[in-house]
Design a protein around this motif. Structure first.
Motif, mmCIF file in Angstrom:
data_model
loop_
_atom_site.group_PDB
_atom_site.id
_atom_site.type_symbol
_atom_site.label_atom_id
_atom_site.label_comp_id
_atom_site.label_asym_id
_atom_site.label_seq_id
_atom_site.Cartn_x
_atom_site.Cartn_y
_atom_site.Cartn_z
ATOM 1 N N GLY A 165 69.477 39.551 41.145
ATOM 2 C CA GLY A 165 69.596 39.766 40.341
ATOM 3 C C GLY A 165 71.286 39.636 39.980
ATOM 4 O O GLY A 165 71.475 38.697 40.269
ATOM 5 N N GLN A 166 71.932 40.221 38.678
ATOM 6 C CA GLN A 166 73.119 39.515 38.213
ATOM 7 C C GLN A 166 74.391 40.622 39.273
ATOM 8 O O GLN A 166 74.205 41.469 39.358
ATOM 9 C CB GLN A 166 72.755 40.045 36.453
ATOM 10 C CG GLN A 166 74.036 39.689 36.239
ATOM 11 C CD GLN A 166 73.557 38.554 35.140
ATOM 12 O OE1 GLN A 166 72.394 38.506 34.646
ATOM 13 N NE2 GLN A 166 74.457 36.794 35.663
ATOM 14 N N GLY A 167 75.603 39.028 38.968
ATOM 15 C CA GLY A 167 76.649 39.644 39.660
ATOM 16 C C GLY A 167 77.358 39.040 37.867
ATOM 17 O O GLY A 167 76.849 38.652 37.131
ATOM 18 N N ALA A 168 79.153 39.208 38.192
ATOM 19 C CA ALA A 168 79.947 38.419 38.067
ATOM 20 C C ALA A 168 80.848 37.623 38.178
ATOM 21 O O ALA A 168 81.169 38.425 39.832
ATOM 22 C CB ALA A 168 80.489 39.779 36.148
ATOM 23 N N ASN A 169 81.490 37.335 37.864
ATOM 24 C CA ASN A 169 82.942 36.225 38.980
ATOM 25 C C ASN A 169 84.236 36.978 37.954
ATOM 26 O O ASN A 169 84.014 38.704 37.663
ATOM 27 C CB ASN A 169 83.162 35.053 38.004
ATOM 28 C CG ASN A 169 83.778 34.537 37.149
ATOM 29 O OD1 ASN A 169 83.603 35.207 35.869
ATOM 30 N ND2 ASN A 169 83.153 32.749 36.318
ATOM 31 N N ALA A 170 85.246 37.253 38.492
ATOM 32 C CA ALA A 170 86.284 37.516 37.999
ATOM 33 C C ALA A 170 86.804 37.601 36.943
ATOM 34 O O ALA A 170 87.580 38.680 36.306
ATOM 35 C CB ALA A 170 87.208 36.927 39.257
ATOM 36 N N LEU A 171 85.942 36.992 35.774
ATOM 37 C CA LEU A 171 86.444 36.789 34.157
ATOM 38 C C LEU A 171 85.242 37.626 33.778
ATOM 39 O O LEU A 171 85.413 38.032 32.721
ATOM 40 C CB LEU A 171 85.982 35.268 33.943
ATOM 41 C CG LEU A 171 87.299 34.710 34.692
ATOM 42 C CD1 LEU A 171 87.757 33.046 33.873
ATOM 43 C CD2 LEU A 171 88.539 35.407 34.062
ATOM 44 N N GLY A 172 84.075 38.123 34.675
ATOM 45 C CA GLY A 172 83.536 38.707 34.174
ATOM 46 C C GLY A 172 82.006 37.743 33.704
ATOM 47 O O GLY A 172 80.821 38.696 33.106
ATOM 48 N N GLN A 173 82.311 36.715 34.283
ATOM 49 C CA GLN A 173 81.639 35.447 33.502
ATOM 50 C C GLN A 173 79.837 35.658 34.458
ATOM 51 O O GLN A 173 79.943 36.417 35.572
ATOM 52 C CB GLN A 173 81.635 34.052 33.698
ATOM 53 C CG GLN A 173 83.142 34.093 33.008
ATOM 54 C CD GLN A 173 83.684 32.386 32.849
ATOM 55 O OE1 GLN A 173 83.516 31.870 34.094
ATOM 56 N NE2 GLN A 173 83.624 31.936 31.298
ATOM 57 N N PRO A 174 78.632 36.148 33.756
ATOM 58 C CA PRO A 174 77.197 35.964 34.272
ATOM 59 C C PRO A 174 77.443 35.237 35.472
ATOM 60 O O PRO A 174 77.470 33.951 35.415
ATOM 61 C CB PRO A 174 76.355 36.183 33.954
ATOM 62 C CG PRO A 174 77.273 35.645 32.475
ATOM 63 C CD PRO A 174 78.008 35.909 32.418
ATOM 64 N N ARG A 175 76.739 35.579 36.884
ATOM 65 C CA ARG A 175 76.720 35.109 37.973
ATOM 66 C C ARG A 175 75.900 35.195 39.072
ATOM 67 O O ARG A 175 74.706 36.747 38.704
ATOM 68 C CB ARG A 175 77.742 34.791 38.706
ATOM 69 C CG ARG A 175 79.296 33.722 37.852
ATOM 70 C CD ARG A 175 78.837 33.068 38.252
ATOM 71 N NE ARG A 175 79.550 31.501 37.491
ATOM 72 C CZ ARG A 175 80.160 31.669 36.753
ATOM 73 N NH1 ARG A 175 79.378 31.914 35.285
ATOM 74 N NH2 ARG A 175 80.952 31.352 36.167
ATOM 75 N N PRO A 176 74.734 34.792 39.453
ATOM 76 C CA PRO A 176 73.438 35.555 40.131
ATOM 77 C C PRO A 176 74.790 36.386 41.482
ATOM 78 O O PRO A 176 76.044 36.644 41.291
ATOM 79 C CB PRO A 176 72.803 34.714 41.631
ATOM 80 C CG PRO A 176 73.010 33.231 40.447
ATOM 81 C CD PRO A 176 75.119 33.016 39.526
ATOM 82 N N GLY A 177 73.634 37.251 41.606
ATOM 83 C CA GLY A 177 74.185 38.454 42.578
ATOM 84 C C GLY A 177 74.480 37.919 44.201
ATOM 85 O O GLY A 177 74.157 38.802 45.129
ATOM 86 N N THR A 178 73.918 36.838 44.297
ATOM 87 C CA THR A 178 74.466 35.868 45.670
ATOM 88 C C THR A 178 75.120 36.485 46.308
ATOM 89 O O THR A 178 76.353 36.216 45.574
ATOM 90 C CB THR A 178 73.501 34.775 45.827
ATOM 91 O OG1 THR A 178 72.804 34.808 45.177
ATOM 92 C CG2 THR A 178 73.387 34.313 47.536
ATOM 93 N N ASP A 179 76.053 37.316 47.593
ATOM 94 C CA ASP A 179 76.458 38.216 48.318
ATOM 95 C C ASP A 179 77.137 36.232 49.349
ATOM 96 O O ASP A 179 78.317 36.025 49.485
ATOM 97 C CB ASP A 179 76.363 38.523 49.459
ATOM 98 C CG ASP A 179 76.264 39.934 48.413
ATOM 99 O OD1 ASP A 179 76.753 40.227 47.619
ATOM 100 O OD2 ASP A 179 74.851 40.294 48.604
ATOM 101 N N ILE A 180 76.072 35.640 50.497
ATOM 102 C CA ILE A 180 76.596 34.546 51.222
ATOM 103 C C ILE A 180 76.093 33.528 50.603
ATOM 104 O O ILE A 180 74.965 33.219 50.359
ATOM 105 C CB ILE A 180 76.584 35.860 52.639
ATOM 106 C CG1 ILE A 180 77.289 36.576 52.934
ATOM 107 C CG2 ILE A 180 76.558 34.421 53.772
ATOM 108 C CD1 ILE A 180 77.262 36.599 54.056
#
Length: 345
Positions: free
Chosen positions: A222-237
């Motif tokens: 799924g879709q996540g984001a970094n601290a700047l709100g840029q799209p990143r994978p939702g991978t936790d580890i």
């Protein structure tokens, strides 16, 4: 009476030497080695032609092998809780004369191994007779893998990617699934290793030789984001069991806010983009050895022995031990090589 033992020889080669079979003292046991794995540490000593352990740092021959399992054949008078015939796995870091097989006086790739100051739960552990010796020999590397998972503090709801489908990476994948982790992906460049990853329980695999890892992780996690709100994978580890600079670079480019990177592989020199770490507030966690895990793994190794057995790509008899080291030190030729010892030793 003599026995055969393996040590480093010329650069890139082993020597099989004859030694006196040891006799245990009152606090020791003598182990008839029945299986011993070959580790990347062995390859390092082979490529060096030994280790810098002589006077003035001169290179000396190194006894090889620290992933030993076997059968007790002789027990010192003051040893308790052990008897001849017991099947055991070894803690190579507990030897008073120095770590077994990594520069100490003893190596596990020999017909008989003296276990000094033998104490159950410290220097060795009992393993059921039903567990094949070659699977029991996975105890030490699986402790390394378990420590990396423990360091990750992975929760069932986490989404994890493991880079590197060698024994440690595949072991980490197994431990993650046994821990109840929701989704585990394994990435590698060798198709046969990815097949093994699926066989031992990975939820998905990525062939990083041609697939876009970031895009695939987004598809899978799924879709996540970094601290700047840029799209990143939702991978936790992210768990690095490969040790390649590309793994760090990929993680830094993919990490979402507050992701973790667990470093268990020996790292090659590389430059790290610290700004990328800042943008994701990435937590870097180093994982070294097995401070407590060496015998924590043993009961589950026994319970799930068929699953762990899939990590073994080659079983080579001790009579062909030179071939075993050639296999283990040839990139891409093998996954996990276990040397087995004949019943008539």
């Amino acid at each position: 009476m003599t026995m055969k033992s393996v040590q480093t020889g010329a650069v890139g080669a082993i020597d099989v030497v004859d030694l006196e079979r040891p006799a245990p003292g009152p606090n020791d046991v003598l182990l008839r080695v029945r299986a011993c794995g070959i580790c990347g540490t062995d390859a390092t000593f082979l490529h060096m032609g030994g280790g810098p352990f002589g006077p003035g740092g001169q290179m000396t021959a190194v006894p090889l092998g620290h992933e030993a399992a076997g059968e007790i054949v002789d027990v010192g008078a003051d040893v308790t809780g052990l008897k001849a015939g017991d099947h055991v796995v070894v803690n190579p870091q507990a030897a008073p004369s120095g770590i077994i097989g990594c520069g100490g006086a003893l190596g596990g790739m020999r017909e008989y191994l003296l276990i000094e100051n033998a104490v159950v739960g410290e220097s060795l552990a009992l393993i059921p007779d039903s567990v094949p010796f070659e699977v029991a020999a996975l105890n030490e590397p699986m402790a390394v893998a378990l420590h990396s998972v423990n360091r990750s503090e992975a929760r069932p709801t986490d989404k994890v990617v493991v880079f590197g489908a060698g024994p440690i990476g595949l072991g980490a994948a197994i431990w993650l699934k046994l821990r109840g982790v929701q989704h585990v992906v394994v990435a590698d460049v060798i198709a046969s290793r990815l097949e093994t990853a699926l066989a031992v329980g990975a939820d998905a695999v990525i062939d990083s030789s041609h697939e876009d890892i970031t895009a695939r992780l987004t598809e899978l996690h799924g879709q996540g984001a970094n601290a700047l709100g840029q799209p990143r994978p939702g991978t936790d580890i992210y768990i690095d069991a490969a040790g390649a600079p590309a793994v760090f670079n990929t993680t830094l480019a993919s990490a979402k806010w507050h992701a973790k990177l667990v470093m268990v592989a020996v790292q090659k020199k590389s430059e790290t983009d610290l700004a990328a770490m800042l943008r994701s507030e990435l937590t870097l966690i180093a994982s070294m050895g097995y401070p407590t895990e060496i015998f924590e793994v043993t009961p589950q190794l026994a319970e799930h022995s068929e699953r762990f057995a899939r990590l073994i790509s080659h079983r080579v008899p001790f009579s062909n031990v030179a071939d075993a080291y050639d296999l283990a030190t040839t990139p891409g030729a093998a996954e996990k090589v276990i040397v087995t010892f004949d019943d008539d030793i």
